[in-house]
Design a protein around this motif. Structure first.
Motif, PDB file in Angstrom:
ATOM      1  N   PHE A  23       3.436   2.415 -18.030  1.00 40.37           N
ATOM      2  CA  PHE A  23       2.357   2.179 -17.212  1.00 40.37           C
ATOM      3  C   PHE A  23       1.650   3.760 -16.878  1.00 40.37           C
ATOM      4  O   PHE A  23       2.394   4.698 -16.721  1.00 40.37           O
ATOM      5  CB  PHE A  23       2.553   1.442 -16.014  1.00 40.37           C
ATOM      6  N   ASN A  24       0.510   3.423 -16.513  1.00 38.52           N
ATOM      7  CA  ASN A  24      -0.289   4.826 -16.394  1.00 38.52           C
ATOM      8  C   ASN A  24       0.186   5.164 -15.154  1.00 38.52           C
ATOM      9  O   ASN A  24      -0.386   4.857 -14.163  1.00 38.52           O
ATOM     10  CB  ASN A  24      -1.813   4.661 -16.687  1.00 38.52           C
TER      11      ASN A  24
ATOM     12  N   ASP B 137       5.624   6.434  -2.547  1.00 38.81           N
ATOM     13  CA  ASP B 137       4.718   5.354  -1.971  1.00 38.81           C
ATOM     14  C   ASP B 137       5.393   4.009  -2.283  1.00 38.81           C
ATOM     15  O   ASP B 137       5.287   3.214  -1.709  1.00 38.81           O
ATOM     16  CB  ASP B 137       3.325   5.317  -2.855  1.00 38.81           C
ATOM     17  N   PHE B 138       6.053   3.906  -3.504  1.00 38.55           N
ATOM     18  CA  PHE B 138       6.607   2.709  -3.886  1.00 38.55           C
ATOM     19  C   PHE B 138       7.707   2.279  -2.964  1.00 38.55           C
ATOM     20  O   PHE B 138       7.938   1.009  -2.664  1.00 38.55           O
ATOM     21  CB  PHE B 138       6.950   2.765  -5.346  1.00 38.55           C
TER      22      PHE B 138
ATOM     23  N   PRO C 278      -3.752  -2.154 -11.840  1.00 40.32           N
ATOM     24  CA  PRO C 278      -4.347  -0.874 -10.745  1.00 40.32           C
ATOM     25  C   PRO C 278      -5.042  -0.201 -11.697  1.00 40.32           C
ATOM     26  O   PRO C 278      -6.256   0.485 -11.073  1.00 40.32           O
ATOM     27  CB  PRO C 278      -3.212  -0.643 -10.036  1.00 40.32           C
ATOM     28  N   SER C 279      -4.401   0.430 -13.003  1.00 38.13           N
ATOM     29  CA  SER C 279      -4.888   1.459 -13.603  1.00 38.13           C
ATOM     30  C   SER C 279      -6.456   1.190 -14.264  1.00 38.13           C
ATOM     31  O   SER C 279      -7.102   2.063 -14.557  1.00 38.13           O
ATOM     32  CB  SER C 279      -4.032   2.080 -14.796  1.00 38.13           C
TER      33      SER C 279
ATOM     34  N   MET D 211      -2.491   7.240 -12.755  1.00 40.90           N
ATOM     35  CA  MET D 211      -3.884   6.419 -12.099  1.00 40.90           C
ATOM     36  C   MET D 211      -3.380   5.504 -11.001  1.00 40.90           C
ATOM     37  O   MET D 211      -4.492   4.960 -10.409  1.00 40.90           O
ATOM     38  CB  MET D 211      -4.551   5.587 -13.273  1.00 40.90           C
ATOM     39  N   ALA D 212      -2.099   5.437 -10.784  1.00 36.62           N
ATOM     40  CA  ALA D 212      -1.792   4.342  -9.729  1.00 36.62           C
ATOM     41  C   ALA D 212      -2.115   4.827  -8.315  1.00 36.62           C
ATOM     42  O   ALA D 212      -2.140   5.651  -8.089  1.00 36.62           O
ATOM     43  CB  ALA D 212      -0.578   3.685 -10.173  1.00 36.62           C
TER      44      ALA D 212
ATOM     45  N   SER E 175      -0.938   2.796  -2.732  1.00 38.09           N
ATOM     46  CA  SER E 175       0.446   2.484  -3.033  1.00 38.09           C
ATOM     47  C   SER E 175       0.438   1.131  -3.635  1.00 38.09           C
ATOM     48  O   SER E 175       1.177   0.045  -3.114  1.00 38.09           O
ATOM     49  CB  SER E 175       1.212   2.408  -1.663  1.00 38.09           C
ATOM     50  N   LEU E 176      -0.344   0.963  -4.772  1.00 37.69           N
ATOM     51  CA  LEU E 176      -0.085  -0.359  -5.390  1.00 37.69           C
ATOM     52  C   LEU E 176       0.931  -0.118  -6.359  1.00 37.69           C
ATOM     53  O   LEU E 176       1.209   0.901  -6.971  1.00 37.69           O
ATOM     54  CB  LEU E 176      -1.393  -0.793  -5.936  1.00 37.69           C
ATOM     55  N   LEU E 177       1.631  -1.112  -6.916  1.00 39.55           N
ATOM     56  CA  LEU E 177       2.644  -0.962  -7.916  1.00 39.55           C
ATOM     57  C   LEU E 177       1.894  -1.142  -9.131  1.00 39.55           C
ATOM     58  O   LEU E 177       1.482  -2.262  -9.651  1.00 39.55           O
ATOM     59  CB  LEU E 177       3.728  -2.181  -7.847  1.00 39.55           C
ATOM     60  N   PRO E 178       1.924  -0.045 -10.100  1.00 39.13           N
ATOM     61  CA  PRO E 178       1.010   0.003 -11.375  1.00 39.13           C
ATOM     62  C   PRO E 178       1.373  -0.794 -12.268  1.00 39.13           C
ATOM     63  O   PRO E 178       0.671  -1.155 -13.391  1.00 39.13           O
ATOM     64  CB  PRO E 178       1.177   1.282 -11.776  1.00 39.13           C
ATOM     65  N   TRP E 179       2.778  -1.364 -12.431  1.00 37.70           N
ATOM     66  CA  TRP E 179       2.922  -2.409 -13.656  1.00 37.70           C
ATOM     67  C   TRP E 179       2.777  -3.819 -13.157  1.00 37.70           C
ATOM     68  O   TRP E 179       2.951  -4.750 -14.035  1.00 37.70           O
ATOM     69  CB  TRP E 179       4.376  -2.255 -13.820  1.00 37.70           C
TER      70      TRP E 179
ATOM     71  N   ASN F  55      -3.236   6.314   0.001  1.00 43.50           N
ATOM     72  CA  ASN F  55      -3.170   6.260  -1.468  1.00 43.50           C
ATOM     73  C   ASN F  55      -3.089   4.980  -2.016  1.00 43.50           C
ATOM     74  O   ASN F  55      -2.280   4.989  -3.266  1.00 43.50           O
ATOM     75  CB  ASN F  55      -2.314   7.386  -1.911  1.00 43.50           C
TER      76      ASN F  55
ATOM     77  N   ARG G 102      -9.070  -0.739  -6.105  1.00 44.18           N
ATOM     78  CA  ARG G 102      -7.733  -0.490  -5.687  1.00 44.18           C
ATOM     79  C   ARG G 102      -7.378  -0.805  -4.230  1.00 44.18           C
ATOM     80  O   ARG G 102      -6.487  -1.435  -3.743  1.00 44.18           O
ATOM     81  CB  ARG G 102      -7.022   0.780  -6.166  1.00 44.18           C
TER      82      ARG G 102
ATOM     83  N   PRO H  26      11.404  -1.581 -12.641  1.00 44.62           N
ATOM     84  CA  PRO H  26       9.947  -1.375 -13.351  1.00 44.62           C
ATOM     85  C   PRO H  26       9.634   0.210 -13.217  1.00 44.62           C
ATOM     86  O   PRO H  26       9.032   0.573 -13.987  1.00 44.62           O
ATOM     87  CB  PRO H  26       9.336  -2.415 -12.546  1.00 44.62           C
ATOM     88  N   ALA H  27       9.786   0.600 -12.074  1.00 39.40           N
ATOM     89  CA  ALA H  27       9.137   2.323 -11.773  1.00 39.40           C
ATOM     90  C   ALA H  27       9.735   3.094 -12.799  1.00 39.40           C
ATOM     91  O   ALA H  27       9.466   4.092 -12.987  1.00 39.40           O
ATOM     92  CB  ALA H  27       9.250   2.466 -10.296  1.00 39.40           C
TER      93      ALA H  27
END
Lengths: 292, 365
Positions: free
Chosen positions: B360-361, B259-260, A134-135, B364-365, A86-90, A84, A142, B281-282
């Motif tokens: 953040f969304n 996951d993070f 990433p979004s 979608m991540a 596992s990227l950091l979305p921020w 999946n 991704r 951040p998360a």
């Protein structure tokens, strides 16, 4: 020479009556520079197997040896590409890769680091999207970031946990080619977990099926003798390819059906009456009613 | 340009202006006009209806109070006094006006009076400053404290004091709740050990917090030059409001996506990097949700706390006006009510935009 060895490895989760023996008696030896594919049904314990190798899980019995030493935990010497992403979305694409590079090469100078990161972003063709989050990326993009992140750590071994199974067929095809192209540049050891036999044949040197769980174990190995680079259209017409593919599929179907006979348990379905349309059903989500 | 301005508007919670922009750029005028009507004009209309009902209600109350006064005069002093009372009320003389729910017009008048009051007070202040400027210079040369204006604060000054108190209280809440929330969130055993304490302290009333803070502050702070009532009120506001942030932070930290965490494990991040690069951040979106609740709770409890702590602010303004009982006191209280509501709404909108910026969304991540 074997870089990775699994000797009589078993792994189960839970205790008492809830105990599930996921993997039993796994013996595997991966040679340096080899591309190995492990093919299996979903739910057969493929992810557990890769987590044993990357160090997120530890075996209950047996040992997992990396270059002769037991694995004590995760490490950047084994780059992981998760199913999946596992990227950091921020973080942007660049920063996601940078996070890994910062960790693995703390002594690198700033400019060297930037060049290193950009090289791997370029390698997966994401240079135009390097500052996107990433979004804002498609699923395929991704997973490319995830590939770039794993490769930028310069790992001795690349572990891929169904990296392409969430993608559509066309994107999957092009990413398969790209991963192979990148892999062939330095021929690092790679372990690919997949549920797609064709993907295994196209990418790997050796395919080992995993029998369905519980108590999953590895089946007989199949060597993939085709010359690289492999071309999808040519390989599709090859008689040898068809034979190999059928052999693996037959084996998987056979172990799948024996397993089904083993677990031939009768499930009693609840005796429910169907609701007639037009009747009021309780507990249903209420819809917004517009009065005006 | 158009999309950018719509995005900016939405960020600041002014999304209802979106259809107007679309109309001006010639985009589906009929459809957007309808949307504008439902999203901007209907709320305005409802405000007008509210004011109309209020006006009618105030009139009814005014009349019934006036009738009661006339009736009372008739019973106690006879027919002549009743007629005199009626004439007095009709003439609008301040001395015999019925004291009841003020009408919207009276409230608006009180609002104007308060603005004028502010002007005259600030003029007085400037005047005072000018007069004491020389003396103050001398005093400064002698190493003495300058003479400051000690007259009555205007309504706007009191709003300023209240905002200052809320701001200080929220900062205090943030500096206490976020670090503790992170520490509690990181360790399940700490979380369970603090859980009862938090659950018990969370519903405690602001008044009790104020008394508790008062007990401590009056012993700890003995320096008379410090503004004790301000210190007491901002600490109480902070203590009342910090629980939402505390709970949200610890929840955000303890529910970071697995996951993070796996990424952090594979990269072998040390604990500090893990906190600052992954966990914090998360959990920022949840922390800011908590801070938003904190700000609105802080503003809500502020009035009660100021009222009791005698700190000069909107709360004490309301209380003083109520004690005052002047002819326009009721109207001034209603003005304060609307100002409190409006500022609370604005604070919430500001926090909402900050919260939107921080999130953040996740899906979608």
């Amino acid at each position: 020479m074997a870089i990775l060895e699994l000797n009589n490895v078993s792994k189960s989760f839970g205790v008492g009556s809830n105990k599930i023996d996921v993997l039993t008696d796994i013996n595997l030896s991966v040679n340096e520079g080899e591309f190995l594919a492990i093919v299996g049904f979903s739910g057969s314990g493929k992810t557990t197997l890769i987590n044993l190798i990357n160090g997120l899980h530890f075996p209950d019995q047996g040992e997992v040896l990396l270059k002769g030493n037991p694995i004590v935990g995760p490490g950047p010497d084994r780059g992981v590409i998760f199913q999946n992403y596992s990227l950091l979305p921020w973080l942007s694409v660049y920063s996601n890769v940078k996070l890994a590079v910062d960790e693995v090469f703390p002594k690198m100078s700033r400019s060297e680091k930037e060049a290193h990161i950009l090289k791997y972003i370029e390698m997966v063709n994401l240079t135009p999207a390097r500052d996107k989050k990433p979004s804002e990326l498609s699923g395929g993009m991704r997973q490319r970031v995830s590939v770039a992140r794993a490769l930028a750590m310069n790992p001795e071994m690349l572990l891929m946990d169904e990296p392409l199974s969430a993608l559509d067929a066309l994107t999957r095809g092009s990413l398969q080619e790209e991963i192979i192209k990148i892999w062939s540049q330095n021929k690092k050891t790679a372990v690919l977990i997949t549920n797609d036999v064709d993907e295994g044949i196209l990418m790997a040197d050796r395919i080992i099926p995993l029998t369905p769980g519980p108590n999953a174990t590895l089946g007989p190995e199949f060597n993939v003798p085709f010359e690289r680079p492999r071309d999808v259209t040519n390989i599709n017409k090859d008689e040898q390819y068809k034979r190999l593919r059928n052999e693996i599929l037959e084996y998987l179907i056979e172990v799948g059906s024996t397993r089904r006979q083993v677990s031939d348990q009768k499930y009693i379905l609840p005796d429910l009456k169907p609701t007639m349309p037009g009747r009021i059903r309780l507990g249903r989500k209420k819809q917004k009613v517009k009065y005006f | 340009m158009k999309d950018k301005s719509i995005k900016t508007l939405k960020m600041f919670g002014l999304g209802f202006l979106e259809p107007l922009i679309r109309i001006f750029s010639g985009e589906e005028p009929a459809k957007n006009g309808k949307i504008f009507f439902t999203r901007a004009l209907l709320p305005l209309l409802s405000i007008f209806v509210f004011i109309a009902i209020w006006h009618a209600g105030a009139m009814a109350l005014y009349n019934s109070e006036a009738d009661a006064r006339i009736e009372k005069a008739r019973e106690e002093q006879g027919e002549e006094a009743a007629i005199a009372m009626q004439e007095c009320i009709e003439s609008g003389d301040i001395s015999c006006q019925p004291n009841t729910l003020p009408s919207p017009a009276q409230v608006y008048g009180a609002f104007q009076a308060l603005c004028q009051d502010h002007q005259s007070i600030s003029e007085k202040k400037d005047d005072f400053k000018e007069r004491v400027s020389e003396t103050n210079e001398q005093r400064e040369a002698q190493g003495l404290d300058p003479i400051t204006y000690t007259g009555r604060p205007s309504f706007l000054d009191q709003i300023g004091t209240s905002l200052k108190t809320v701001f200080a209280g929220c900062l205090l809440a943030m500096f206490i709740a976020v670090p503790i929330g992170i520490i509690i969130g990181l360790s399940p055993s700490l979380r369970t050990s603090f859980n009862w304490l938090i659950q018990i302290l969370k519903p405690v009333s602001p008044v009790v917090w104020l008394l508790l803070v008062f007990m401590i502050v009056k012993t700890v702070i003995t320096d008379p030059s410090l503004d004790k009532s301000f210190i007491i009120s901002f600490i109480s506001v902070g203590l009342c409001a910090m629980w939402a942030t505390l709970v949200n932070t610890s929840m955000g930290v303890s529910t970071v996506d697995k996951d993070f965490i796996n990424v952090a494990k594979v990269l072998k991040l040390n604990i500090g990097q893990n906190i600052f690069k992954i966990i914090l951040p998360a959990s920022l979106p949840l922390i800011f949700t908590g801070l938003r609740i904190t700000v609105s709770v802080a503003w809500m409890v502020l009035i009660a706390i100021e009222l009791l702590a005698q700190s000069p602010g909107l709360g004490s303004f309301v209380w003083e006006e109520f004690q005052n009982g002047a002819n326009d006191s009721n109207a001034k209280i209603i003005v304060a009510m609307f100002v409190i509501g409006l500022i609370g709404f604005l604070l919430d909108r500001i926090m909402l935009s900050v919260q939107n910026m921080m999130s953040f969304n996740k899906g979608m991540a």
